[in-house]
Design a protein around this motif. Structure first.
Motif, mmCIF file in Angstrom:
data_model
loop_
_atom_site.group_PDB
_atom_site.id
_atom_site.type_symbol
_atom_site.label_atom_id
_atom_site.label_comp_id
_atom_site.label_asym_id
_atom_site.label_seq_id
_atom_site.Cartn_x
_atom_site.Cartn_y
_atom_site.Cartn_z
ATOM 1 N N HIS A 159 -28.066 30.976 36.131
ATOM 2 C CA HIS A 159 -29.128 31.835 36.727
ATOM 3 C C HIS A 159 -29.312 31.486 38.198
ATOM 4 O O HIS A 159 -29.919 30.467 38.531
ATOM 5 C CB HIS A 159 -30.452 31.635 35.978
ATOM 6 C CG HIS A 159 -31.556 32.531 36.447
ATOM 7 N ND1 HIS A 159 -32.349 33.256 35.578
ATOM 8 C CD2 HIS A 159 -32.016 32.845 37.684
ATOM 9 C CE1 HIS A 159 -33.226 33.956 36.256
ATOM 10 N NE2 HIS A 159 -33.057 33.716 37.546
ATOM 11 N N HIS A 208 -30.110 33.229 42.343
ATOM 12 C CA HIS A 208 -30.371 34.319 43.296
ATOM 13 C C HIS A 208 -29.597 33.985 44.566
ATOM 14 O O HIS A 208 -29.915 33.009 45.246
ATOM 15 C CB HIS A 208 -31.868 34.421 43.610
ATOM 16 C CG HIS A 208 -32.686 34.751 42.403
ATOM 17 N ND1 HIS A 208 -32.984 36.037 42.036
ATOM 18 C CD2 HIS A 208 -33.240 33.949 41.459
ATOM 19 C CE1 HIS A 208 -33.691 36.022 40.918
ATOM 20 N NE2 HIS A 208 -33.868 34.769 40.541
ATOM 21 N N MET A 230 -28.265 37.044 39.749
ATOM 22 C CA MET A 230 -29.362 37.979 39.486
ATOM 23 C C MET A 230 -29.224 39.240 40.342
ATOM 24 O O MET A 230 -28.793 39.177 41.498
ATOM 25 C CB MET A 230 -30.700 37.299 39.749
ATOM 26 C CG MET A 230 -31.035 36.272 38.700
ATOM 27 S SD MET A 230 -31.208 37.035 37.061
ATOM 28 C CE MET A 230 -29.940 36.159 36.157
ATOM 29 N N HIS A 241 -35.286 30.671 32.286
ATOM 30 C CA HIS A 241 -36.252 29.790 32.953
ATOM 31 C C HIS A 241 -37.538 29.602 32.139
ATOM 32 O O HIS A 241 -38.625 29.904 32.591
ATOM 33 C CB HIS A 241 -36.578 30.256 34.374
ATOM 34 C CG HIS A 241 -36.791 31.737 34.564
ATOM 35 N ND1 HIS A 241 -37.716 32.453 33.847
ATOM 36 C CD2 HIS A 241 -36.203 32.607 35.412
ATOM 37 C CE1 HIS A 241 -37.680 33.704 34.247
ATOM 38 N NE2 HIS A 241 -36.763 33.839 35.184
ATOM 39 N N ASP A 264 -32.226 28.979 38.598
ATOM 40 C CA ASP A 264 -33.131 29.960 39.212
ATOM 41 C C ASP A 264 -33.363 29.643 40.687
ATOM 42 O O ASP A 264 -34.440 29.904 41.222
ATOM 43 C CB ASP A 264 -34.468 30.044 38.454
ATOM 44 C CG ASP A 264 -35.229 31.323 38.797
ATOM 45 O OD1 ASP A 264 -34.638 32.251 39.382
ATOM 46 O OD2 ASP A 264 -36.437 31.378 38.483
HETATM 47 ZN ZN ZN Z 1 -34.659 34.171 38.743
#
Ligand code: ZN
Ligand code: DOR
Length: 347
Positions: free
Chosen positions: A15, A17, A41, A178, A251
């Motif tokens: 995960h 970004h 993402m 998450h 994340d």
């Molecule tokens: Zn995220």
């Protein structure tokens, strides 16, 4: 005996970004130097809703990673689910090897979710197609009902949405992403083998007090927001347990410092620079070094049905201080653990 080095199979990040343009160029190297692959993402502006958009975005990431010295990095693309999205298109994108998974953002739950799903019923045909195609669903698990306390939104999401989705699509692979609560860890543990979760480093290290330590701390703010200590401890137990249902997903969510330190600052913690060292600290503190490789390198690919990586990475027990700022051209970022010491270093 205290080990001084630790070598594990090359890990993946399930995960991330990575953004686009100058931010992508600034951050992609941090992920690519540690991880062979990453689930990327799709919450860009505009969101990645078509096969063509995902192909283009993947090419941008591959080019940026190569320019940063990591030509072998493999971005695993996700489709952004919107109301009424065509399940046949998703399945086609999956069959063509473009969409590895699809992402459910409840509308207005977090950054870049304005086009998200307003009612999960509106993607039921798409979920049916995904279940048939063996295409995993990544879930941002928070209700958006303003009447629900922000610290309860994940637990209420299980009650109101996720439990039903898992019952209605027993063959659908679901990644509860998450996770931040004991309720989420327990839900995943008690669900069937097609339900798993990712856990971030920040939710293993900090509880909600970190956002208010001596003043308002925007760099400890992400969504889902960190919860009480009891939840952090439950997450540490789940992540380090050796259960194949829990795996690494940072994340990492970079926002320029002036977008964090402002009225209405952005949610997101930029943890990519020292992600592995950050997780490893937790496994060491929990006396679970033997379970680190499974969490970082094995459980994720097995769940997604992808091959394990070849090759290894080595961490050595050498203290390092995390810088207060990371600058790339005009972009200034504050990393997770800024100004703190970590006991391990990626070789
Ligand atoms: Zn995220
Ligand atoms: O803190 C977060 N930041 N949570 C999310 O769900 C989105 C992310 C972002 O894109 O910045």
């Amino acid at each position: 005996m205290t080990e001084t080095t630790l070598t594990i199979r090359r890990p993946d990040d399930w995960h991330v970004h990575l953004r686009r343009d100058a931010m992508l160029e600034a951050v992609v190297g941090y992920t690519a130097r540690q991880f062979a692959r990453a689930i990327v993402m799709p919450n860009l502006a505009p969101p990645i809703t078509t096969i063509e958009m995902a192909r283009d975005y993947r090419a941008e990431i591959v080019a940026a990673a190569a320019a940063a010295g990591h030509p072998g990095f493999v971005p695993l693309m996700t489709a952004y689910l919107i109301d009424g999205i065509d399940g046949a298109m998703l399945a086609r994108g999956h069959a063509e090897g473009v969409f590895v998974a699809a992402k459910l953002y409840p509308a207005h739950a977090t950054t870049g979710s304005a086009h998200g799903v307003t009612d999960v019923a509106r993607i039921y045909p798409a979920l049916e197609a995904m279940e048939r195609a063996g295409m995993p669903l990544c879930v941002h698990g928070e209700v958006t009902d303003p009447a629900v306390d922000v610290f309860d939104r994940e637990a209420v999401f299980i009650e109101r949405v996720l439990g039903q989705v898992v019952r209605d699509f027993p063959g659908l692979k679901v990644i509860f992403e998450h996770i931040t609560t004991a309720e989420a860890a327990a839900f995943v543990e008690s669900a069937g083998p097609n339900v798993a979760a990712t856990v971030t480093p920040q939710h293993l290290h900090i509880n909600r007090n970190a956002m208010f330590a001596g003043g308002l701390r925007p760099h400890a703010y992400c969504l889902p927001v960190a919860k009480r200590e009891v939840h952090r401890l439950a997450l540490r137990k789940a992540a380090t347990s050796g259960s194949p249902k829990f795996f690494l997903g940072t994340d990492t969510a970079p926002h320029e410092v002036h977008r964090k330190e402002m009225d209405c600052g952005c949610a997101g913690i930029f943890n990519a620079p020292h992600a592995l060292e950050s997780y490893l600290a937790v496994f060491e503190e929990e006396g679970a070094l033997a379970h680190f490789e499974g969490f970082a390198s094995e459980h994720g690919p097995r769940f997604y049905g992808l091959p394990l990586n070849e090759g290894t990475v080595t961490l050595e027990r050498v203290a390092q201080e995390v810088p207060a700022r990371i600058e790339h051209g005009a972009i200034s970022l504050v990393p997770f653990h800024a100004g703190q010491a970590l006991n391990w270093r990626l070789v």
